[in-house]
Write a protein that holds these residues in place. Sequence first.
Motif, mmCIF file in Angstrom:
data_model
loop_
_atom_site.group_PDB
_atom_site.id
_atom_site.type_symbol
_atom_site.label_atom_id
_atom_site.label_comp_id
_atom_site.label_asym_id
_atom_site.label_seq_id
_atom_site.Cartn_x
_atom_site.Cartn_y
_atom_site.Cartn_z
ATOM 1 N N MET A 266 -5.958 11.979 -5.289
ATOM 2 C CA MET A 266 -5.934 10.752 -4.485
ATOM 3 C C MET A 266 -5.777 11.084 -2.998
ATOM 4 N N LEU B 121 -6.294 6.096 2.161
ATOM 5 C CA LEU B 121 -5.725 4.782 1.815
ATOM 6 C C LEU B 121 -4.968 4.193 2.996
ATOM 7 N N THR C 254 0.840 -1.205 0.000
ATOM 8 C CA THR C 254 0.000 0.000 0.000
ATOM 9 C C THR C 254 0.877 1.258 0.000
ATOM 10 N N LEU C 255 1.948 1.231 0.803
ATOM 11 C CA LEU C 255 2.830 2.412 0.860
ATOM 12 C C LEU C 255 3.543 2.615 -0.483
ATOM 13 N N SER D 76 -7.467 5.050 -4.883
ATOM 14 C CA SER D 76 -6.127 4.959 -5.489
ATOM 15 C C SER D 76 -6.148 5.276 -6.986
ATOM 16 N N PHE D 77 -7.320 5.157 -7.615
ATOM 17 C CA PHE D 77 -7.449 5.291 -9.077
ATOM 18 C C PHE D 77 -6.558 4.285 -9.800
ATOM 19 N N GLN E 250 -7.476 -2.882 7.350
ATOM 20 C CA GLN E 250 -7.206 -4.245 6.848
ATOM 21 C C GLN E 250 -6.300 -4.994 7.834
ATOM 22 N N THR F 183 0.923 4.340 -2.647
ATOM 23 C CA THR F 183 0.659 5.749 -2.324
ATOM 24 C C THR F 183 1.900 6.615 -2.600
ATOM 25 N N LEU G 214 -10.691 0.810 -2.152
ATOM 26 C CA LEU G 214 -9.318 0.911 -2.689
ATOM 27 C C LEU G 214 -9.243 1.439 -4.128
ATOM 28 N N TYR H 111 -0.530 -1.402 -5.687
ATOM 29 C CA TYR H 111 -1.984 -1.447 -5.468
ATOM 30 C C TYR H 111 -2.563 -2.825 -5.825
ATOM 31 N N THR I 138 -4.353 10.092 0.071
ATOM 32 C CA THR I 138 -3.359 9.176 0.634
ATOM 33 C C THR I 138 -3.718 8.787 2.058
ATOM 34 N N ALA J 255 -1.879 -4.828 -2.909
ATOM 35 C CA ALA J 255 -2.733 -4.365 -1.799
ATOM 36 C C ALA J 255 -4.164 -4.850 -1.956
ATOM 37 N N ILE K 254 -7.473 2.784 5.330
ATOM 38 C CA ILE K 254 -7.941 1.473 4.837
ATOM 39 C C ILE K 254 -6.905 0.398 5.155
ATOM 40 N N LEU K 255 -5.627 0.722 4.934
ATOM 41 C CA LEU K 255 -4.556 -0.238 5.243
ATOM 42 C C LEU K 255 -4.607 -0.617 6.718
#
Lengths: 321, 158
Positions: free
Chosen positions: B1, B6, A85-86, A147-148, B13, A89, A143, A105, B3, A108, B9-10
């Motif tokens: 976006m 996200l 994920t990092l 994130s697109f 999860q 991003t 997600l 992604y 960040t 992820a 969400i991480l």
Amino acid sequence: MKPTQKSLRPHVNAWVEDSLITQEQGDGILARYPTTSTSPATLTFSIIGGMLCILGVVLLVSANWQSIPREEKLGALLGLLTVSTLLGTEGSRRKWHPAIPEIGYFFAAVLPLIGLALVGQIFNLSGSGFALILTWFISIFFLPFLSFSPSAFVVWLISLSALVPLGITEYHGEWFSDEYQTISIIYALLGALVAAASQLWSKAGRSTQRAWGESLGLILTSLGLYAYDCATYYPHSHVPSWEIAWGAVFILNLGAIFIGYKAHRTALVNIGFVMLGIIILSFYCRLAGSMLSTGMLFLSAGTLLIILIFTLRKLRKSILQ
Amino acid sequence: MKTWLLRIILMLQVFGLISLYAYHLNIEKTGKTYLLRAEPLDPRDLLSGDYVALQYTISTLPDKSPISAFNMPIYVTLQPAGTVWEIGDVNEAPPTGGVPYLKGRVLGSQISYGIERYYVPEGKGKQVPSDLYAEIVIQPGGTAQLKRLYSDGKPWPR
């Protein structure tokens, strides 16, 4: 490969030196092009590599190494999920090569499913497959929209598609004659819904996701209708439903090809042609009644199509004049 | 976006997976254990790997049971039979009085308890001994979790 500032700069400099254009004009020309190019091949092969890696992780988890403490296995998976994920991003924020955040992604989106399978493996859980996929779907629900990422959106669509047969078979949903036909009809409706809803991606300027949504929607609807009557050995009525369903697939894909040409959607044209090929071959092999009736069907459909296209062309010309 | 969204969400999860792990770990550590007689089969799951499919002596619905509906939740009481536990009464409602019971689902003449799979390292499920005993943990609602298999008095696979 599309021209970039890097590839055009030597030419523009030469034109300026030859006094064909001014320096300002040269800068103006360069400003119209991106600084670097992203090769679609690089992106595609990177995602294929990412898919192989994720399947490798699935198989490593499946091998069930009991010599590794279970907390360490879960920790490694959570670490991989965090890093993925990092990577997504940070890669997007720092404008790294598009393949890097895309792979991040993609991981992820898939790793939560592997995590659920790992917990199931550790505690010997043999619960519902529908519950497993539903939990996965919920965990990645936002997600793709935050994130697109096209790959995350494709994984999202696949998880949504997997929910339908699992839910219907596990909960014995028979809204039509049997579970099989219920799945087919729900798939056909879901495909249409996905294709229609994917148009919303245009508002966000994301044509890749829209193209994937349209393509998967068309495939789902076509396959749902195609398979509608395949497993019915004892039809309830004398109406030949498979002929109607296959005919609907034929017309649907003709429409998809037409829209594809008009709106410059290459994916719709390609998928439409593949589906038409499958339908025509299937009709030919299965025969709608007999050789005589199939021959008559093909002749009338072909003639009708040719007449229709020339009539439409003539009509369009007369309207334009 | 977004960040930060996200990252939330991480975190959700990761928190979700850790919670799921902790939930089942808690059942395994704190629940009371029972030993059941089991019979093995050996299939493979593409996502979670090789497992031994198990059928228990308590998996068959008793002949005199009035319950016949498909996929219906039922409650099965356990009664001791030597070192193992066997099927007692089958009811549509959970029994009272502190008697140990399992929650299951009727599938024809069989009962499924969600403890029918035991995951093993790759290749270990090919030669399964016939004298298998399953150690299960039961939580208060009757939901069971399979903890370990035993063969010849020792944990299996070795």
